[in-house]
Design a protein around this motif. Structure first.
Motif, short mmCIF file in Angstrom:
data_model
loop_
_atom_site.label_atom_id
_atom_site.label_comp_id
_atom_site.label_asym_id
_atom_site.label_seq_id
_atom_site.Cartn_x
_atom_site.Cartn_y
_atom_site.Cartn_z
N GLN A 61 -2.46 -22.07 -28.98
CA GLN A 61 -3.59 -21.95 -29.75
C GLN A 61 -4.68 -22.68 -29.78
OE1 GLN A 61 -1.83 -20.40 -33.60
NE2 GLN A 61 -1.22 -18.63 -32.69
N ASN A 62 -4.34 -24.06 -29.92
CA ASN A 62 -5.48 -25.06 -30.10
C ASN A 62 -5.94 -25.43 -28.74
OD1 ASN A 62 -5.13 -25.17 -32.66
ND2 ASN A 62 -3.31 -26.65 -33.00
N THR A 63 -6.96 -25.94 -28.85
CA THR A 63 -7.60 -26.44 -27.42
C THR A 63 -7.22 -27.87 -26.97
OG1 THR A 63 -9.59 -27.06 -28.53
CG2 THR A 63 -9.33 -24.60 -27.65
N ARG A 64 -6.49 -28.53 -27.75
CA ARG A 64 -6.03 -29.77 -27.66
C ARG A 64 -4.54 -30.10 -27.37
NH1 ARG A 64 -3.99 -31.28 -32.31
NH2 ARG A 64 -4.68 -30.34 -34.29
N PRO A 65 -4.08 -31.40 -26.62
CA PRO A 65 -2.76 -31.71 -26.68
C PRO A 65 -2.15 -31.65 -28.32
CG PRO A 65 -3.89 -32.95 -25.13
CD PRO A 65 -4.98 -32.16 -26.12
N GLU A 66 -0.78 -31.09 -28.34
CA GLU A 66 -0.22 -31.01 -29.58
C GLU A 66 1.02 -31.61 -29.57
OE1 GLU A 66 -0.58 -27.35 -32.61
OE2 GLU A 66 -0.93 -26.75 -30.66
N LYS A 67 1.48 -32.48 -30.61
CA LYS A 67 2.85 -32.85 -30.76
C LYS A 67 3.77 -32.04 -31.60
CE LYS A 67 5.36 -35.13 -33.07
NZ LYS A 67 6.73 -35.39 -33.42
N ALA A 68 4.78 -31.87 -30.79
CA ALA A 68 5.94 -31.00 -31.41
C ALA A 68 7.49 -31.75 -31.39
CB ALA A 68 6.28 -30.05 -30.73
N PHE A 69 8.29 -31.33 -32.38
CA PHE A 69 9.46 -32.16 -32.75
C PHE A 69 10.54 -31.01 -32.71
CE2 PHE A 69 12.45 -33.74 -35.90
CZ PHE A 69 13.04 -34.42 -34.95
N ASN A 70 11.40 -31.46 -31.87
CA ASN A 70 12.67 -30.37 -31.67
C ASN A 70 13.97 -30.85 -32.12
OD1 ASN A 70 14.72 -28.72 -31.17
ND2 ASN A 70 14.38 -28.15 -28.90
N PRO A 84 13.67 -40.76 -25.51
CA PRO A 84 14.68 -40.70 -24.55
C PRO A 84 15.38 -39.02 -24.36
CG PRO A 84 15.83 -41.79 -26.12
CD PRO A 84 14.41 -41.51 -26.75
N SER A 85 15.38 -38.39 -25.34
CA SER A 85 15.76 -37.05 -25.43
C SER A 85 14.89 -35.99 -25.25
CB SER A 85 16.63 -36.83 -26.68
OG SER A 85 15.95 -36.74 -27.75
N ARG A 86 13.59 -36.38 -25.35
CA ARG A 86 12.53 -35.36 -25.42
C ARG A 86 12.43 -34.29 -26.64
NH1 ARG A 86 11.01 -32.65 -19.78
NH2 ARG A 86 9.09 -32.44 -21.05
N ALA A 87 13.09 -34.92 -27.65
CA ALA A 87 12.92 -34.14 -28.92
C ALA A 87 11.52 -34.37 -29.38
CB ALA A 87 13.76 -34.59 -29.98
N GLN A 88 10.79 -35.38 -29.08
CA GLN A 88 9.55 -35.60 -29.36
C GLN A 88 8.66 -35.15 -28.22
OE1 GLN A 88 8.58 -36.30 -32.47
NE2 GLN A 88 10.35 -37.37 -33.25
N THR A 89 8.05 -34.11 -28.29
CA THR A 89 7.17 -33.75 -27.21
C THR A 89 5.83 -33.32 -27.30
OG1 THR A 89 7.90 -31.36 -27.42
CG2 THR A 89 9.15 -32.58 -26.17
N CYS A 90 4.81 -33.06 -26.27
CA CYS A 90 3.76 -32.85 -26.16
C CYS A 90 3.42 -31.41 -25.42
CB CYS A 90 2.90 -33.77 -25.48
SG CYS A 90 1.16 -33.69 -25.35
N TYR A 91 2.68 -30.57 -26.26
CA TYR A 91 2.22 -29.22 -25.76
C TYR A 91 0.82 -29.64 -25.28
CZ TYR A 91 6.33 -26.71 -27.78
OH TYR A 91 7.58 -26.30 -28.07
N GLY A 92 0.63 -29.55 -23.89
CA GLY A 92 -0.61 -29.85 -23.25
C GLY A 92 -0.70 -30.84 -22.26
N GLU A 93 -1.02 -30.56 -21.20
CA GLU A 93 -1.20 -31.67 -19.93
C GLU A 93 -2.19 -31.44 -19.06
OE1 GLU A 93 1.62 -33.99 -16.75
OE2 GLU A 93 2.42 -32.52 -18.10
N ARG A 94 -3.09 -32.47 -18.68
CA ARG A 94 -4.06 -32.14 -17.63
C ARG A 94 -3.51 -32.11 -16.38
NH1 ARG A 94 -9.10 -30.70 -19.53
NH2 ARG A 94 -9.24 -31.53 -21.39
N LYS A 95 -3.84 -31.06 -15.61
CA LYS A 95 -3.51 -30.92 -14.38
C LYS A 95 -4.57 -30.40 -13.35
CE LYS A 95 1.43 -29.69 -14.86
NZ LYS A 95 1.80 -31.10 -14.45
#
Length: 307
Positions: free
Chosen positions: A47-56, A103-114
């Motif tokens: 939904q948001n137009t910017r990269p967004e931090k998430a935690f699993n 190291p486990s990718r529990a902290q992730t980012c939704y949104g990457e420039r490609k």
């Protein structure tokens, strides 16, 4: 003028081997940003137009065994909690310092420039599956056409490389965006969620006037473009025969039509983002879909887009 291959967009997922969003086997490219806020959205990270931090938290090693994110976070959004890590989204500044050290990718980012080239080079590695199945690339989201320059460049270059193209769209934007993309599409997949403007606004945050108009205009302006209209059937929103009949009445000629059953597959992602799922108690009665599908069948509409 910037070369299409160098054009960049904000992408949050690339999903290979999909068979539900266009003909054949396809690669789905999910772009960030959407003008609607549908209560049932299965991609809240879009939904948001910017990269967004998430935690699993299910991937987290723990504050005691690791704790690297706690040391990296400058805003206090992460804190120890009974040996684990707690994420307070209201304090997060999206600096992504924790993502870089996790190291486990529990902290992730939704949104990457490609770039267009990065995406299509990856797509072409699976070219044998597309040629045999009639598949290709489908842009989704979010709303792909909010990133208009990138999406048009990606579609244009895909067609130049003889890759079949499709866009899955909510239709909520100025018509000119769709008008620019349509010449480079093999298929348009268009969501029509509700015929009633007031109900549409209550459940999505916006009226549907522009959406209905955009569908009518693209059908008129591009008479040879195959168009599939889809409706996600949502409990308490559009799950009656009256709701679906009203949508059918608004469809232009020569468009395919398909109903999609409500699901909750995106529910965990709301937790990762520190949000509450708005329809957490909603359940679709198992008897609803056969009745609604029978209605669609009687209308003569099929799920096969025509032109």
């Amino acid at each position: 003028m910037q070369d299409d291959n160098d054009r960049q967009g904000l992408v949050f997922n690339i999903q290979k081997f999909s068979v539900h969003d266009g003909a054949g086997i396809r690669t789905l490219v999910f772009l960030k940003g959407c003008g609607l806020r549908c209560r049932w959205c299965s991609n809240p990270e879009s939904q948001n137009t910017r990269p967004e931090k998430a935690f699993n938290p299910s991937r987290c090693i723990g504050a005691e065994l690791c704790g690297r994110c706690l040391e990296a976070c400058p805003s206090g959004a992460l804190s120890p909690d009974s040996g684990m890590v707690r994420f307070e989204v209201s304090l997060c500044t999206n600096c992504m310092a924790c993502v870089k050290v996790c190291p486990s990718r529990a902290q992730t980012c939704y949104g990457e420039r490609k770039t267009v080239a990065q995406i299509l080079n990856a797509v072409e590695r699976d070219g044998i599956f597309y040629s045999r199945s009639g598949g290709g690339i489908t842009l989704s989201g979010g709303e792909a056409l909010l990133q208009e320059e990138f999406s048009v460049a990606l579609l244009r270059e895909a067609r130049r490389r003889h890759v079949d193209t499709a866009v899955e769209t909510c239709g909520f934007y100025p018509y000119e965006k769709l008008q620019r993309a349509a010449p480079f599409l093999n298929t348009l997949i268009f969501d029509m969620k509700c015929a009633d403007p007031q109900k549409h606004e209550r459940f999505t945050g916006a009226r549907n006037d522009v959406i209905v108009e955009n569908l009518q205009r693209v059908r008129r302006d591009f008479p040879h473009l195959p168009i599939l209209v889809r409706t996600p059937v949502i409990p308490g929103f559009n799950d009656t025969e009256e709701d679906i009949a009203a949508i059918l009445d608004k469809l232009p000629p020569k468009t395919g039509y398909e109903l999609l059953a409500y699901h909750r597959l995106g529910l965990p992602k709301y937790g990762y983002l520190g949000r509450r799922y708005p329809l957490e108690d909603a359940v679709l009665d198992p008897g609803v879909m056969p009745v609604l599908n029978a209605l669609v069948q009687r209308s003569g509409r099929t799920p096969h887009p025509t032109a």
